[in-house]
Design a protein around this motif. Structure first.
Motif, short mmCIF file in Angstrom:
data_model
loop_
_atom_site.label_atom_id
_atom_site.label_comp_id
_atom_site.label_asym_id
_atom_site.label_seq_id
_atom_site.Cartn_x
_atom_site.Cartn_y
_atom_site.Cartn_z
N VAL A 227 -3.18 11.88 36.05
CA VAL A 227 -2.85 11.01 37.17
C VAL A 227 -2.24 9.70 36.71
CG1 VAL A 227 -3.83 9.84 39.18
CG2 VAL A 227 -4.68 12.07 38.53
N LEU A 228 -2.60 9.24 35.50
CA LEU A 228 -2.14 7.93 35.06
C LEU A 228 -0.64 7.90 34.86
CD1 LEU A 228 -4.74 6.67 32.46
CD2 LEU A 228 -4.54 6.16 34.87
N CYS A 229 -0.04 6.79 35.28
CA CYS A 229 1.40 6.61 35.05
C CYS A 229 1.57 6.04 33.64
CB CYS A 229 1.93 5.62 36.08
SG CYS A 229 3.58 5.06 35.74
N PRO A 230 2.42 6.65 32.80
CA PRO A 230 2.58 6.14 31.43
C PRO A 230 3.03 4.68 31.44
CG PRO A 230 3.66 8.26 31.68
CD PRO A 230 3.25 7.83 33.05
N ASN B 246 -4.16 4.65 39.44
CA ASN B 246 -4.04 4.14 38.07
C ASN B 246 -5.18 3.20 37.72
OD1 ASN B 246 -1.44 5.01 36.60
ND2 ASN B 246 -0.85 4.75 38.73
N ALA B 247 -5.81 2.60 38.76
CA ALA B 247 -6.94 1.71 38.48
C ALA B 247 -8.23 2.49 38.34
CB ALA B 247 -7.06 0.68 39.59
N SER B 248 -8.36 3.58 39.12
CA SER B 248 -9.65 4.28 39.18
C SER B 248 -9.74 5.44 38.21
CB SER B 248 -9.91 4.81 40.58
OG SER B 248 -9.56 3.84 41.53
N ASN B 249 -8.60 5.96 37.75
CA ASN B 249 -8.66 7.17 36.93
C ASN B 249 -8.32 6.90 35.48
OD1 ASN B 249 -9.26 9.38 38.80
ND2 ASN B 249 -7.46 8.59 39.84
#
Length: 1308
Positions: A548-551, A539-542
């Motif tokens: 990949v991100l979590c809503p 979540n920090a890098s993408n």
């Protein structure tokens, strides 16, 4: 002992190989008659009738397999009926999305080919199977509620980026985002959908109709008379815009809402289902029937307390059942339909999850009697089904469905072996288990039963027409009070129900954070830690990779549950070891940031990049923390960029596959958040530009190329984290400033660090987003109040108007009823008091962590930037987002926390250890906002005196080479309320307009700080170098800002005078207004300086005071002349009243200039006034007319000229009596008469000067200085001002080494 022996002898693989004599030995425990009865009771025939004992075949374990084969083969004739059902359908029997040719645009498709994410403007995709007669149904699980059109299309439909399903003649669609149906034209239809809903799409090709259902409720027939006949077959299809996502269920899983008479597109596995249900029946019989060996008879048992107590007879019977059952339990459909339903039925009897040990026993059995790969697949499918069921269950008043699925999840995770397998391989890798911690908010209030739960609605009526809160709360009528109390009771009822769900979610996390279950490998907590870190890394890098991100809405809920579980374990540890720190005093020790035990990925540190810090601070690390950096690591760090290039080359090489689907992120075999209701991996990338994807000629773009660093995290063990025998684990390298007191278990510190990172990643922005609902409530409440006032004023004869107003009133009331119920839900799930305390706790943790880090000196630079961001953001959230429901003042220790945060802002906004410009700007903005509000300004005044003086000194540093506008704004706020006519909150000419957000810092009432002003006065008076450099920079910036402003209004004026239609760029207007505001605030800082320390300008014993006074006079005259000239540029632009230039007006700038003049000429001693007057009058730009303009004395010539044209009112300070006191006006009159008198005398005594003797730079003063070594000449004012910024000669660019006085020789 018996049970273990039996377990090993009769696991399925051994059971098949055991010989007959061994079996008979075992059965000797139970006599053959009893065994025969037992087996007949367990394995009943399909009709349930037992043949009489005489006709029954004698059963033993030798012939049991044959008997079972016969039982399972009974009634398998259902397959014939299946073939008939399949008529009317063309295509593969397994229905998926057509990822080879049936799509348009860019799409991301899950591995199972059932989930899809839009990745272009309006991508479309259809299924692989079509239907031409009969009645068919499929379901779509909505994962995001945006723009999508779902329905049916034929093979001939051609879609593009603008037209999708429903936009062509033979395609039909329902769109719940706009609540319409589409078939070339569009009409209203159905209800709005939300994420978490299920849409059923039904087609009846016998009648020619298409209909849709939402969560099982029919929306009615959407289309009839659809085209049928030869060559017409319909495919399920969808068109969806960018980022939208859904998952399809064509029948690979049981339909959630089957409709009678309609068949799913994919046949259910009927034969397997029949088998599985029979085997489940036999399993239930084993659990129900016990063998009493002593009595020699069969007995009924209480199923809930059943245990496998090592009875070989029972175990061998179960082994036979599982021999057939195991392969079936690997199939998705059967896990969901048979196993999950059975396990849920066990829990349906109520009571705590612990009261149902049967589930634990069944899981033990599965691990014992199934092959390992079968158990793994079965558990994976079970959790996937549970997650889907939880996420896509409608909200009902008691949240019963959600509770039901969470209880079963807890029951499964209570089983240690299952929990560790799921944690290691499923929960974070295949599934998005964060969904389990989310409680979705209902979009359609009536379906969620909120009307019954909150029958009475209420909303605050405390807003005036300008949108400001009116302070008179006394007006609340008795009826209002009753309504409010009833509403609050409803909210309490809702809160209790939601708290049950939240409690269960915390229970799941407590299981995952268990660190005592070391049986068979690592404890759960350490597996969780490694997975959690990887989750944070993604979540920090993408940031750009949506799949990949979590809503953020999931993150908010996950954060609160994780805090609850963390504090439970933290306080539990404190109870056992009283010497440790309680969770109330929690903080993250500074060594975590530099000892390399916790991975912060590529996140920015306060001192810059980690590789740079390791090089520059390696000696400090060795000296203070005893941490030695391996030279090889330093070298590797510098090679980082090289590795990255190699990686991109290899990833590009791997991806050259000859197919239209491109697997992205192969290294990150991770699920897509958005698609995945299956929550399966979205790693097929579909594009209609398939050819270019087959042979990529360039390295793949940001989306396709995901750099994955091999995390050292993966290899960490419990010992690496907790430490043991002299190894400090995560706390390696304790700096001498840290206390010796142990804090808590190291693993909990890492969880805490992760929670703070989560808040920074997306929780804060989500908290800000959800405030919108309460803003809507306020807007509608104002509109309703306004409408009611109009109704009361409406004349009786105008019935038409009256009816329209009543209609409006009804619409607003309905909307408010809906919104107030929705707001109740949001206030309970996001802004409740408990959630506020969590955010407050995070704020305190960050403050303590920063304080501890600060003590380590240079090592403070290793702290990640997000700690400071979270400290500022969490305070802002508490102040702005939670405020209408809960007040920050009620929090324990609030005053002290505010003061400690003030100390951090005051110290670090100019801290040389912090290098990032963004974080420095944020600190400056936070401090600027802090001094706008009385309670936080008082907190700044309460910090230790030494820190206050240091802060003021940093604020008074020269304005060059730093972002000075914020600094200036801070000084202005400290002064606002003390200056001449400077007690306003909003400018006089803007009072009638509606303000923007009344809570903005700039719209706060003036609250000057005399204490900080006193510090400023002391610093300016005592430090002889500080004052000139500070004021020189302020004058330079004022010169720049005002010149820019004048230049821009000239351009705006020229554009406005052109005959053709033209538009002034709104950005240009904004920059213009900003330059004006800056000029005003710089003038106010000058007024503040002159008031607090007049000697800087008027004590000519100071080396630079005369020069500063001359420069000030020059700038004041320039501003006055530009602004006060009749019918000038400034006047004309102000009269245009352009949107964006609202703040540009005569009042703010003229009052600021007047303030400075009054301080110099009236509020000072005689000598000071004399010096100031002389310098002002000596300036060639001085015009007495400009001073007269302030009091409305216009020039006679101008008056004569304008009188016939218009009776336009002239500017005069006398008209602003609400803003300027009589005392202040008297001073202006006094100043005007003084200047009039002095200018007359000056004019009489001035001797004419020849042009040759004038300074060649300003042509205002006689030549009075000669430069060394080049002997060029100018007046002293010009050369002194020049030398403050530059050492080169004006004329020849030689370096000036000195300046001598010059007097003209008498002879010439």
């Amino acid at each position: 002992m018996t049970s273990r022996g039996a377990g090993t002898a009769f696991s399925r693989k051994n059971y098949r190989l055991s010989t007959a004599p061994e079996k008979s030995k075992v059965t000797g425990i139970v006599n053959s008659r009893l065994l025969n009865d037992y087996l007949h009771r367990v394995f009943t025939s399909a009709d349930g009738n037992q043949p009489a004992a005489a006709y029954r075949k004698h059963l033993t374990f030798q012939n049991l397999q044959e008997h079972l084969d016969r039982l399972l083969a009974e009634k398998s004739g259902s397959e014939d009926s299946r073939d008939q059902v399949a008529e009317g359908r063309l295509g593969p029997s397994t229905v998926v999305l057509d990822h080879t040719s049936g799509f348009e645009g860019l799409l991301l498709v899950d591995d199972d080919l059932l989930g899809v994410i839009g990745h272009s403007n309006f991508g479309s995709i259809r299924a692989t199977t079509c239907v031409y007669k009969g009645k068919w149904i499929y379901e779509v699980l909505i994962s995001s509620q945006g723009l999508m059109q779902i329905g049916w299309c034929t093979l001939n439909c051609r879609f593009n980026q603008e037209e999708g399903v429903g936009d062509t003649p033979d395609s039909y669609a329902y769109d719940g985002n706009r609540v319409r149906k589409w078939n070339v034209t569009t009409t209203n239809y159905g209800k709005s959908w939300a994420a978490g809903d299920i849409v059923s799409c039904l087609i009846d090709l016998d009648e020619g109709t298409i209909a849709f259902c939402l969560n099982g409720i029919s929306l009615g027939t959407a289309f009839d008379n659809i085209t049928r006949g030869a060559g017409m077959a319909y495919f399920p299809a969808i068109s969806l815009s960018f980022k939208e996502s859904v998952a399809f269920n064509f029948g690979s899983r049981p339909l959630r809402y089957p409709v009678e008479g309609y068949c799913p597109l994919q046949d259910p596995p009927v034969a397997d289902l029949v088998k599985a249900h029979k085997l489940l029946g036999y399993l239930k019989n084993v659990i129900h029937i016990g063998i009493d060996v002593t009595e020699g008879k069969l007995v009924e048992k209480d199923t809930s307390m059943w245990q496998l107590q090592g009875e070989p007879t029972v175990l061998i019977t179960l082994a036979h059942i599982f021999n057939y059952f195991s392969p079936l339990l690997c199939k998705v459909y059967l896990v969901e339909d048979v196993l999950m339903t059975f396990l849920l039925s066990i829990l349906e009897q109520g009571g705590a999850v612990e009261a149902h040990p049967l589930i634990q026993q069944l899981l033990d059995l599965m691990w014992l009697l199934m092959e390992e790969y079968e158990v793994h697949e079965c558990l994976k499918q079970l959790l996937t089904s549970l997650l889907r069921a939880y996420r896509f269950s409608p909200i009902i008043p008691d949240l019963g469905l959600q509770i039901h699925y969470l209880r079963l999840t807890i029951a499964v995770l209570k089983h240690e072996k299952s929990r560790k397998y799921l944690l290691s391989n499923v929960l974070f890798d295949v599934l998005r288990s964060v969904v389990f911690f989310y409680i979705k908010s209902p979009l359609r209030v009536e379906e969620a039963g909120l009307q019954e739960l909150i029958p009475t609605t209420w909303w605050p009526n405390r807003f005036t027409k300008e949108g400001k809160e009116s302070k008179e709360v006394k007006e609340e009528s008795a009826e209002e009070r009753l309504r409010r109390r009833a509403y609050e009771r409803g909210c309490q009822r809702l809160k209790k129900r939601i708290e049950v769900v939240e409690g269960l979610q915390v229970q799941i996390l407590k299981l995952l954070l268990n660190n005592k279950d070391r049986g068979g490998g690592e404890a759960s907590r350490y597996i969780f830690l490694n997975k959690f870190r990887k989750f944070l890394q993604e979540n920090a890098s993408n940031r750009g990779n949506l799949t990949v991100l979590c809503p953020p809405e999931y993150m908010v809920c996950f954060l609160h549950r994780l805090i609850a579980a963390l504090r439970f374990f933290w306080d539990g540890h404190k109870a056992k070891t009283p010497a440790t720190v309680s969770s109330e005093e929690a903080y993250v020790p500074p060594q975590l940031f530099y000892n390399g035990k916790v991975d912060y990925f590529d996140l920015q540190r306060l001192g810059g990049l980690l590789s740079h810090l390791k090089k520059t601070l390696k000696d400090d690390l060795a000296a203070k923390a005893n941490v030695v950096i391996d030279p090889a690591e330093l070298q590797a760090v510098t090679m980082d960029d090289l590795d990255e290039d190699e990686e991109s080359a290899t990833s590009a090489a791997q991806s050259q596959r000859p197919s239209a689907t491109l697997a992205i992120g192969g290294a990150l075999a991770r699920p897509g958040w958005l698609s995945s209701p299956t929550l399966g991996r979205a790693n097929r990338f579909l594009s209609t530009a398939a050819v270019s994807l087959m042979n990529p000629r360039r390295p793949l773009g940001a989306l396709e190329k995901i750099k994955v660093r091999t995390l050292s995290v993966e290899q960490r063990t419990e010992e690496d984290i907790e430490g043991s025998h002299g190894n400090e684990g995560l706390l390696l390298g304790k700096p001498p400033e840290e206390p010796d007191q142990p804090i808590t278990e190291n693993s909990l510190l890492e969880v805490l660090d992760g929670i703070i990172m989560m808040y920074n990643l997306s929780v804060h922005q989500q908290l800000g987003k959800m405030v919108g609902v309460s803003d809507d409530v306020n807007e509608y409440a104002m509109a309703l109040k306004d409408t009611e006032e109009k109704i009361s004023r409406c004349p009786k004869r105008r019935r038409d108007i009256h009816e329209e107003l009543l209609k409006s009133q009804k619409v607003f009331s309905e909307k408010l009823n809906h919104l107030s119920r929705r707001l109740a839900w949001i206030n309970v799930t996001i802004y409740s008091k408990e959630k506020m305390q969590d955010v407050y706790w995070l704020l305190q943790v960050c403050i303590r962590t920063i304080e501890h880090g600060d003590r380590t000196g240079s090592l403070f630079a290793f702290m990640p930037e997000f700690y400071l961001s979270v400290a500022m953001n969490s305070y802002s959230a508490l102040k702005n987002y939670f405020s209408p429901v809960n007040s920050m003042e009620e929090l324990p220790g609030y005053e002290e926390t505010l003061m400690r945060l003030a100390a951090i802002l005051a110290k670090h906004f100019a801290d040389s250890r912090i290098v990032g410009t963004d974080i420095r700007d944020s600190l400056m903005q936070a401090l600027a906002s802090y001094v706008c509000y009385p309670h936080s300004l008082r907190a700044v005044e309460r910090i230790p005196e030494e820190q206050r003086i240091s802060m003021m000194k940093n604020l008074l540093a020269p304005y060059e080479q730093r972002p000075w506008a914020q600094t200036n704004w801070i000084l202005v706020r400290l002064w606002r309320g003390c200056g001449f006519g400077y007690r306003y909150t909003r400018l006089p000419h803007l009072l009638k307009t509606k303000p923007e957000d009344a809570s903005l810092p700039s719209l706060q009432k003036p609250c000057p700080s005399t204490l900080l002003q006193r510090h400023m006065a002391d610093l300016l008076s005592s430090d002889r170098d500080l004052a000139p450099s500070f004021l020189n920079s302020v004058l330079n910036q004022l010169n720049w800002a005002f010149s820019e402003f004048i230049g821009m209004i000239q351009e705006i004026q020229q554009a406005a005078e052109r005959l053709e239609r033209n538009f002034v760029d709104s950005r240009q207007l904004k920059v213009c207004a900003t330059c004006f505001d800056l000029s005003v605030s710089l003038l106010r800082v000058l007024e503040m300086t002159i008031t607090l320390a007049p000697e800087i300008f008027l004590d000519w014993n100071r080396p630079s005071s005369e020069l500063l006074l001359r420069r000030l006079a020059q700038l004041l005259n320039q501003v006055l002349n530009r602004v006060t000239a009749e019918r000038n540029l400034f006047d004309r632009v102000v009269n245009l009243r352009l949107p964006g230039l609202e703040s540009v007006d005569h009042y703010p700038i003229l009052v600021a200039v007047t303030g400075i003049l009054v301080r110099l000429l009236v509020d000072t001693d005689a000598q000071g006034a004399e010096r100031a007057t002389a310098v002002l009058l000596a300036d060639p730009c001085f015009q007495l007319r400009s001073i007269q303009y302030l009091l409305g004395h216009a020039e006679p010539s101008a008056l004569a000229a304008t009188a016939p044209a218009t009776d336009k009112r002239h500017f005069s300070l006398h008209t602003y009596t609400d803003y300027i006191s009589t005392e202040e006006l008297v001073k202006v009159d006094k100043m005007l008469s003084h200047l009039s008198e002095e200018s007359k005398q000056a004019a009489a005594t001035t001797l004419p000067t020849s042009e040759e003797d004038l300074c060649p730079i300003c042509y205002a003063h006689p030549i009075s200085a000669i430069f060394r070594p080049c002997s060029h000449k100018s007046c002293k004012a010009c050369i002194n001002q020049h030398l403050m910024n530059n050492k080169d000669c004006f004329f020849c660019k030689a370096t000036i080494t000195g300046v001598d006085d010059f007097t003209k020789p008498a002879s010439s």
